[in-house]
Design a protein around this motif. Sequence first.
Motif, short mmCIF file in Angstrom:
data_model
loop_
_atom_site.label_atom_id
_atom_site.label_comp_id
_atom_site.label_asym_id
_atom_site.label_seq_id
_atom_site.Cartn_x
_atom_site.Cartn_y
_atom_site.Cartn_z
N LEU A 21 61.03 54.35 103.34
CA LEU A 21 60.42 53.22 104.01
C LEU A 21 60.44 52.03 103.05
CD1 LEU A 21 58.97 52.10 106.51
CD2 LEU A 21 56.81 52.85 105.49
N PHE A 22 61.48 51.22 103.17
CA PHE A 22 61.62 50.06 102.30
C PHE A 22 60.89 48.86 102.90
CE2 PHE A 22 65.82 52.00 100.79
CZ PHE A 22 65.24 52.50 99.63
N ARG A 23 60.58 47.90 102.04
CA ARG A 23 59.94 46.67 102.49
C ARG A 23 60.64 45.49 101.82
NH1 ARG A 23 57.81 48.37 98.02
NH2 ARG A 23 56.80 46.92 96.58
N PRO A 49 50.09 61.64 96.05
CA PRO A 49 49.75 60.32 96.56
C PRO A 49 48.27 60.12 96.87
CG PRO A 49 51.67 61.20 97.69
CD PRO A 49 51.06 62.33 96.90
N SER A 50 47.47 61.16 96.85
CA SER A 50 46.05 61.00 97.18
C SER A 50 45.24 60.49 96.00
CB SER A 50 45.47 62.34 97.65
OG SER A 50 45.48 63.28 96.58
N ASP A 83 59.16 63.71 96.72
CA ASP A 83 60.29 63.57 97.61
C ASP A 83 60.16 62.26 98.36
OD1 ASP A 83 58.26 64.00 99.45
OD2 ASP A 83 58.93 66.00 100.02
N ARG A 84 61.06 62.02 99.32
CA ARG A 84 61.06 60.76 100.06
C ARG A 84 59.73 60.54 100.79
NH1 ARG A 84 67.09 61.00 102.89
NH2 ARG A 84 68.31 60.94 100.96
N GLN A 85 59.22 61.59 101.41
CA GLN A 85 57.98 61.47 102.16
C GLN A 85 56.82 61.11 101.23
OE1 GLN A 85 56.88 64.93 104.41
NE2 GLN A 85 55.38 63.83 105.63
N ALA A 86 56.77 61.72 100.04
CA ALA A 86 55.70 61.41 99.09
C ALA A 86 55.76 59.95 98.67
CB ALA A 86 55.81 62.32 97.88
N LEU A 93 53.47 54.45 99.14
CA LEU A 93 53.53 53.03 99.45
C LEU A 93 52.38 52.63 100.37
CD1 LEU A 93 54.85 50.21 99.59
CD2 LEU A 93 56.31 51.10 101.43
N SER A 94 52.15 53.41 101.41
CA SER A 94 51.08 53.12 102.35
C SER A 94 49.71 53.14 101.67
CB SER A 94 51.12 54.12 103.51
OG SER A 94 50.02 53.93 104.37
N VAL A 95 49.49 54.16 100.82
CA VAL A 95 48.22 54.28 100.11
C VAL A 95 48.01 53.09 99.17
CG1 VAL A 95 46.94 55.67 98.43
CG2 VAL A 95 48.17 56.79 100.29
#
Length: 418
Positions: free
Chosen positions: A12-14, A316-317, A398-401, A406-408
């Motif tokens: 998920l790029f921005r 990520p948490s 991984d990609r999902q992490a 990024l969202s966090v």
Amino acid sequence: MITEQALRKAFLFRQPIVSRQQELAGYQLLLRRAEPDTHERQQTLNTAALCAAYLELGMQSALGNTCAYLGITPDFLQQEALELLPAAGVVLELLLDRPPDKAVQIRCRCLHERGYTLALADYRGIDDRSRPLLPMVDVIKIDAGTTDQRTLGNLAGSLRNLPIKLLAQGVDSRELMDRCRNLGFTLFQGRHFAQAEIVSGRRLSASQAALIRLINLVGRDVDVALIEDAFKHEPALTLNLLRIVNSVGHRGNRLSQPVTSLRHAINLFGRRHLQRWLSLLLLAPGSVGSDPANSPLLQVAALRGRMMELLIAGDPSGANGRLADLAFMTGILSMMPAALGLPIDEILAQIAVEDEVRTALCEHAGLLGSILALLECFDNDDASGCDALLGQLPGQLDRQALNTCLSVALRWLNGNGG
């Protein structure tokens, strides 16, 4: 589930979108794999996954007051799931490679009436593709990076009398941004703000030098009296520090008594937070009161620091401890060359840092250096580079992490947790 599969397969790029004042106005969000999507059916699935990821990762909350530009294919435009997206949080960017048929025109009119903001990508002039949609779109995107100056002027001129915002895409230099601004563009997409002319031996301003002195004092664990005395010579910084501590309190809890002593404020704020705050101010363009929510450069720096802090534990948490603190500072300091226009070695000659931070910044060595290289690829939309570095890192990254991280981090930056 389509979202989970997509987040495992793609990044998920921005890409930041800024205003004429170079304040952050939004982000273009993209789901991208190392292999490009060429088949039209796959592009529609990718659009569906992008919209689902936006919802599942809570990107409206994460982005705060800025909006997300989402590319929408004609097929996905007709799906009811599109209306799950919040009208106030997104700009629907129409990806049309042919003139819109009646169904597309009716759907766009309906979305426009429901309060959605529509943008038309890849504008090439008033023709059969754009003419039917001009009454409904709010933003027109023109690729300024691949369009010659004369054509760019003609395209902008064709829309001058319409109530439409012009967005220049592919802006990678200050010169191009100034040219587009003079042609009437009000929005700019690109990375020009994160680039600077690096000049060895350039002199720092008085305010920058004062911030570096304070950063060094805080980092060396000197007596608080020395830090207090240094602040007294910087009244604007002192006032801002007192305001922050009075408004937020100790560790986010409002204080029952206002802070009136500078030493009291320093102790309550804590040296760790004080060093981070001063480092961010060093990146601020012009004013010690710059808000990270409005400055694209500060956004990149703060996000990179927070993501490094989170990723250092592979979770990520959250992450704690000495290495996490060093990770945050590494991310912040990695943007100093762009902010100050100085080579990193000259900056580090003036700011005292741990050996792990120095080798990460100068050589991309060690765990901090590898994660910094990963986030540099991530900021530059380099999917293959991200994949290569993820495979070299320890743990379950991984990609999902990375997408979740990024969202966090965005949520943290905008004061919504994380």
